[in-house]
Design a protein around this motif. Structure first.
Motif, PDB file in Angstrom:
ATOM      1  N   CYS A  53       0.827  -1.194   0.000  1.00 22.09           N
ATOM      2  CA  CYS A  53       0.000   0.000   0.000  1.00 22.09           C
ATOM      3  C   CYS A  53       0.871   1.257   0.000  1.00 22.09           C
ATOM      4  N   SER A  54       0.249   2.432  -0.139  1.00 26.12           N
ATOM      5  CA  SER A  54       0.955   3.710  -0.130  1.00 26.12           C
ATOM      6  C   SER A  54       1.255   4.125   1.301  1.00 26.12           C
ATOM      7  N   PRO A  55       2.146   5.130   1.483  1.00 26.82           N
ATOM      8  CA  PRO A  55       2.430   5.602   2.855  1.00 26.82           C
ATOM      9  C   PRO A  55       1.190   6.111   3.581  1.00 26.82           C
ATOM     10  N   ASP A  56       0.343   6.880   2.873  1.00 31.93           N
ATOM     11  CA  ASP A  56      -0.856   7.411   3.526  1.00 31.93           C
ATOM     12  C   ASP A  56      -1.796   6.291   3.945  1.00 31.93           C
ATOM     13  N   ALA A  57      -1.939   5.299   3.053  1.00 30.15           N
ATOM     14  CA  ALA A  57      -2.838   4.187   3.384  1.00 30.15           C
ATOM     15  C   ALA A  57      -2.295   3.383   4.554  1.00 30.15           C
ATOM     16  N   ALA A  58      -0.962   3.204   4.604  1.00 28.23           N
ATOM     17  CA  ALA A  58      -0.371   2.458   5.710  1.00 28.23           C
ATOM     18  C   ALA A  58      -0.577   3.199   7.025  1.00 28.23           C
ATOM     19  N   HIS A  59      -0.387   4.523   7.020  1.00 29.33           N
ATOM     20  CA  HIS A  59      -0.589   5.310   8.247  1.00 29.33           C
ATOM     21  C   HIS A  59      -2.049   5.240   8.693  1.00 29.33           C
ATOM     22  N   ARG A  65      -6.430   0.476  13.235  1.00 31.66           N
ATOM     23  CA  ARG A  65      -6.202  -0.671  14.116  1.00 31.66           C
ATOM     24  C   ARG A  65      -6.071  -0.234  15.570  1.00 31.66           C
ATOM     25  N   ALA A  66      -5.370   0.897  15.798  1.00 37.47           N
ATOM     26  CA  ALA A  66      -5.208   1.379  17.176  1.00 37.47           C
ATOM     27  C   ALA A  66      -6.559   1.727  17.789  1.00 37.47           C
ATOM     28  N   THR A  67      -7.431   2.388  16.999  1.00 33.28           N
ATOM     29  CA  THR A  67      -8.753   2.765  17.514  1.00 33.28           C
ATOM     30  C   THR A  67      -9.604   1.528  17.787  1.00 33.28           C
ATOM     31  N   ALA A  68      -9.550   0.566  16.863  1.00 33.19           N
ATOM     32  CA  ALA A  68     -10.356  -0.639  17.023  1.00 33.19           C
ATOM     33  C   ALA A  68      -9.894  -1.466  18.215  1.00 33.19           C
ATOM     34  N   GLY A  69      -8.630  -1.493  18.484  1.00 32.46           N
ATOM     35  CA  GLY A  69      -8.114  -2.292  19.596  1.00 32.46           C
ATOM     36  C   GLY A  69      -7.991  -1.525  20.892  1.00 32.46           C
ATOM     37  N   ASN A  70      -8.476  -0.267  20.909  1.00 34.31           N
ATOM     38  CA  ASN A  70      -8.400   0.567  22.109  1.00 34.31           C
ATOM     39  C   ASN A  70      -6.940   0.666  22.595  1.00 34.31           C
ATOM     40  N   LEU A  73      -1.359   4.772  19.392  1.00 26.20           N
ATOM     41  CA  LEU A  73      -0.708   4.574  18.098  1.00 26.20           C
ATOM     42  C   LEU A  73       0.683   3.959  18.278  1.00 26.20           C
ATOM     43  N   LEU A  74       1.403   4.353  19.337  1.00 26.66           N
ATOM     44  CA  LEU A  74       2.732   3.784  19.591  1.00 26.66           C
ATOM     45  C   LEU A  74       2.635   2.282  19.873  1.00 26.66           C
ATOM     46  N   GLU A  75       1.640   1.879  20.687  1.00 25.85           N
ATOM     47  CA  GLU A  75       1.469   0.450  20.981  1.00 25.85           C
ATOM     48  C   GLU A  75       1.132  -0.324  19.703  1.00 25.85           C
ATOM     49  N   GLU A  76       0.304   0.253  18.846  1.00 24.01           N
ATOM     50  CA  GLU A  76      -0.052  -0.424  17.603  1.00 24.01           C
ATOM     51  C   GLU A  76       1.162  -0.573  16.685  1.00 24.01           C
ATOM     52  N   CYS A  77       2.053   0.438  16.684  1.00 22.76           N
ATOM     53  CA  CYS A  77       3.266   0.352  15.870  1.00 22.76           C
ATOM     54  C   CYS A  77       4.151  -0.795  16.338  1.00 22.76           C
ATOM     55  N   TRP A  78       4.307  -0.927  17.647  1.00 21.61           N
ATOM     56  CA  TRP A  78       5.140  -2.014  18.171  1.00 21.61           C
ATOM     57  C   TRP A  78       4.499  -3.381  17.871  1.00 21.61           C
ATOM     58  N   LEU A  79       3.148  -3.458  17.946  1.00 22.98           N
ATOM     59  CA  LEU A  79       2.477  -4.709  17.603  1.00 22.98           C
ATOM     60  C   LEU A  79       2.709  -5.072  16.135  1.00 22.98           C
ATOM     61  N   THR A  80       2.703  -4.071  15.269  1.00 22.02           N
ATOM     62  CA  THR A  80       2.938  -4.328  13.841  1.00 22.02           C
ATOM     63  C   THR A  80       4.355  -4.813  13.594  1.00 22.02           C
TER      64      THR A  80
END
Length: 786
Positions: A53-59, A65-70, A73-80
């Motif tokens: 995907c593009s950079p904007d789509a990836a961001h 995902r961060a919003t859905a998993g409560n 954004l930093l925690e979601e980045c580490w999970l990825t």
């Protein structure tokens, strides 16, 4: 007390501290923001690589995902990032004590939620790590509940050999000191992991302690261990050790977590650069005990670094009772405070740069400055200077108070002592004479006898130097001006070379009323000049001796070792010879060759090398060369000739000489070459484009022992074969082993070249060679050449 300038009128210390506190809070916010940006960029790039995907789509995907998993954004980045963990290899069952190859994967599955969350927490804390030692502590705090870790060690492989401990947690300082530097021991588990480039799992204690060298054994403190190499950039120079008290095998999930933790630590270690040694745990407490008994103001500082390793502040670890900051805190009350809060003006350019220079190992002493203090209601001005020196990973900073007049006098005394000179003053009106103490020392005069009047100064020097000094003194006292006069004095049994420089001070009418100047001891300089002259004369004499010896040795060698003008035919072989003297030293050494036809129609080939250069080496060479030919020609076997030559060398006039030698006898009817050697490099055989060294038979170099044993070997030559006999000067080079030179020779003879030695010598002897070179190039012609 501080080394800063006095704050402007109206500025309260507490206000300055608040300003610094606000600045520090803003700095923390900016640092955290930069860390979040770095992790976000890495996670965005990983998502782009896996999904296209593009950079904007990836961001946007990360944010959703961060919003859905409560989650943040930093925690979601580490999970990825954690989802890129490799799966455990099926070929690596629990309990194996050897590195297992990684299993390549094309589509990594996401890790368990617990593992990813643990990695997210670890990654967040790694942002604030400032040293490898702090990194070890952070890892232990996170790995203890996840994998049951009881200790963490970080080893680095410095330039050279062995390992160096750069961080540890969970072990005591004594054990860390014992294992701080480890030589390249065979079977040392951390080193074996680095060499293999793969994790090493040690989970069978009874077997592992027999196969590996384990830290803190045979105490049996840790029954299972894991060593994982950490790749920083393109190199693997650090290994992480996780030690556990229980002996269970590492589960698959635990192994995945450790591998991921290693990857998270790699970037942090690369940013930290070359690590310093970890500080001892009780170091600050020990220093505080010492500082409690010292006067003056001294503090121990630990640098606080940013994520990039830059120093942003210092923490006070220990302080003397007299140390005080702008808030009025003294002694141990300062411990734990930051330097920019307690002494805001340290951020000034000169002092801050001085602290940084001291951290790099260069002691710092600032220029004295004037500081005003209010003591009992009275303003007192005093001069201070700041000294800083590195101690461990921190700084020891001291504020020194100076008596300004006494400091100037001390500087003057130091200048006189270092320059080996002293000042003198003669008042011609009052007849008062004043000398510094250094003048008495230089002139060898007892201070109790007092100074000498100007017109009596020539009485102290040697009689032959007195007239010149007397004329200069009289001229100065009458007309003024200056003089610079060398002279000598006798003190005890030695002569001192001195120099007097003076100038006259005149009144308005031109009368000289005062003379002042200095006396300097030049004995050491004069002695050095004389020694230099003697040394130059000795060098000239030695050069003449070397030139004469070189000329004589060259004439002897040319007479004893004539070189053919080109290739020669010998018993059906084509033989070419090369001899090149060394390009350093006397140039003439003990290398030699022989290539002759024997009475029985066979051929004898000899290449030898006598240790050393010069006339003695040439004489020994001649003795061995003619003796070897004579012995073989009269029927001695090759091994018998070597034994007799060894006896001859041991009982020669120079019984300390040694030599290497290779003898070869060629029977043309059978094309059989029989050869023997005494400590010499093996011949090189080139056949059908393949190059190999002949297997050497036994044989000690000549002159080494009274009872050597020599063996022989043989080889059948074929048409087109090429055989090289050579001395070590062809292959040996400064700074490399002989195997490298032999490999270079093998490569050179594979290269197509005209039928002479020129191309081979040009390839092997680039630049200056430091030893003689002798080569016999023996070729067996093919049928059409015979």
């Amino acid at each position: 007390m501080t080394s800063e300038h006095v704050p402007p009128a109206g500025a309260e210390p507490a206000d300055l501290a608040k300003v610094v506190s606000r600045q520090r809070a803003e700095l923390d916010r900016l640092r955290d923001q930069a860390a979040v940006s770095a992790v976000l960029e890495r996670a965005t790039g990983a998502l782009m690589a896996t999904s296209g995907c593009s950079p904007d789509a990836a961001h946007e995907t990360l944010a959703e995902r961060a919003t859905a998993g409560n989650r943040t954004l930093l925690e979601e980045c580490w999970l990825t990032l954690g989802a890129l963990l490799p799966a455990a290899s099926p070929s690596e069952p629990p309990g194996t004590g050897h590195p297992a190859p990684a299993t390549p994967r094309t589509a990594p599955a996401p890790p368990p939620v617990g593992t990813a969350a643990a990695l997210a927490r670890l990654g967040t804390d790694l942002v604030r790590v400032g040293s490898p030692h702090q990194l070890a502590g952070t890892l232990l705090a996170h790995l203890a509940p996840e994998v049951g870790a009881d200790a963490v060690l970080l080893y680095r492989r410095p330039p050279g050999e062995g390992l160096e401990l750069i961080g540890y947690a969970g072990v005591d300082a004594t054990l860390a000191a014992q294992w701080r530097r480890v030589p390249p021991l065979t079977g040392f588990a951390p080193l074996e992991s680095l060499r293999a480039g793969e994790p090493l799992w040690l989970e069978r204690f009874a077997e592992d302690r027999r196969e590996y060298r384990l830290i803190d054994e045979p105490a049996g403190r840790w029954l299972s261990r894991a060593w994982l190499p950490v790749t920083t950039g393109d190199t693997t120079g650090v290994t992480l050790g996780v030690l556990r008290r229980h002996g269970a095998a590492f589960a698959a999930g635990e192994r995945d977590l450790l591998r991921a933790a290693v990857r998270l630590c790699a970037g942090r270690l690369a940013a930290l650069g070359t690590p310093a040694e970890p500080p001892a745990p009780d170091f600050s407490r020990t220093v505080q005990t010492v500082l409690d008994a010292l006067p003056g103001a001294t503090v121990l500082l630990t640098p606080l670094r940013t994520a990039l390793g830059n120093v942003e502040d210092y923490r006070i670890e220990a302080a003397t009772p007299d140390a005080v900051d702008i808030l009025g805190r003294t002694g141990r009350a300062l411990v734990g405070a930051h330097i920019l809060e307690s002494y805001p003006s340290v951020a000034g350019e000169a002092l801050w740069q001085g602290y940084l220079a001291a951290l790099d190992g260069e002691p710092y002493e600032g220029e004295p400055f004037v500081h005003e203090e209010v003591v009992a209601g009275t303003t007192v001005r005093a001069a201070y200077s700041v000294r800083a020196a590195r101690i461990g990973d921190g700084l020891l900073v001291t504020w020194l108070r100076h008596d300004m007049e006494g400091r100037q006098e001390q500087r003057l005394a130091d200048m006189q002592r270092l320059g080996n000179l002293g000042w003198a003053n003669w008042n011609l009106v009052t007849r008062q004479v004043t000398w510094s103490s250094q003048v008495y020392t230089i002139l060898g005069r007892d201070p109790g006898r007092g100074a000498v009047a100007l017109d009596l100064l020539p009485d102290l020097v040697l009689p032959e130097d007195a007239p010149a000094l007397a004329r200069s003194v009289a001229e100065l006292a009458r007309k003024g001006g200056t003089f610079d006069v060398p002279f000598r004095i006798r003190t005890g049994n030695s002569i001192r070379h001195l120099r007097a420089v003076a100038e006259g001070v005149t009144a308005e009418d031109g009368t000289v009323v005062e003379v002042h100047g200095f006396v300097q001891d030049l004995t050491a300089q004069r002695s050095a000049e004389l020694a230099l002259v003697d040394s130059e004369q000795a060098i000239v004499t030695q050069r003449g001796v070397l030139d004469a010896e070189r000329a004589l040795a060259t004439r002897l060698q040319h007479a004893l070792l004539p070189l053919p003008s080109g290739p020669v035919r010998l018993c059906g072989l084509r033989v070419e010879v090369a001899y090149l003297p060394a390009q350093a030293g006397v140039h003439v050494g003990g290398d030699w060759f022989s290539a002759i036809e024997l009475p029985d129609a066979s051929a004898l080939f000899v290449v030898g090398d006598v240790a050393g250069h010069g006339v003695d080496a040439v004489a020994t060479m001649a003795q061995l060369r003619f003796s070897a030919k004579g012995m073989v020609m009269t029927g001695s076997s090759l091994t018998g000739a070597l034994s007799r030559l060894n006896f001859l060398l041991l009982h020669s006039r120079d019984s300390q000489s040694t030599a290497t030698l290779v003898l070869a006898r060629y029977q043309p009817a059978e094309r059989r070459l029989v050869w023997a050697q005494a400590g010499h490099l093996p011949p090189l055989l080139v056949r059908a484009g393949e190059v190999r060294r002949l297997d050497r038979p036994g044989g000690m170099l000549l002159g080494a022992t009274a009872d050597p044993e020599y063996g022989s070997a043989e080889v059948l030559l074929e048409p087109g074969d090429r055989l090289l006999l050579y001395t070590d000067g062809l292959v040996e080079r400064l700074g490399e082993d002989v195997e490298t030179g032999l490999a270079r020779l093998a490569q050179a003879v594979r290269t197509p070249e005209p039928g002479s030695l020129d191309a081979l010598l040009a390839a092997m002897l680039e630049g200056e060679w430091r030893d003689d070179v002798c080569v016999l190039d023996i070729r067996v012609p093919v049928a059409e050449e015979e």
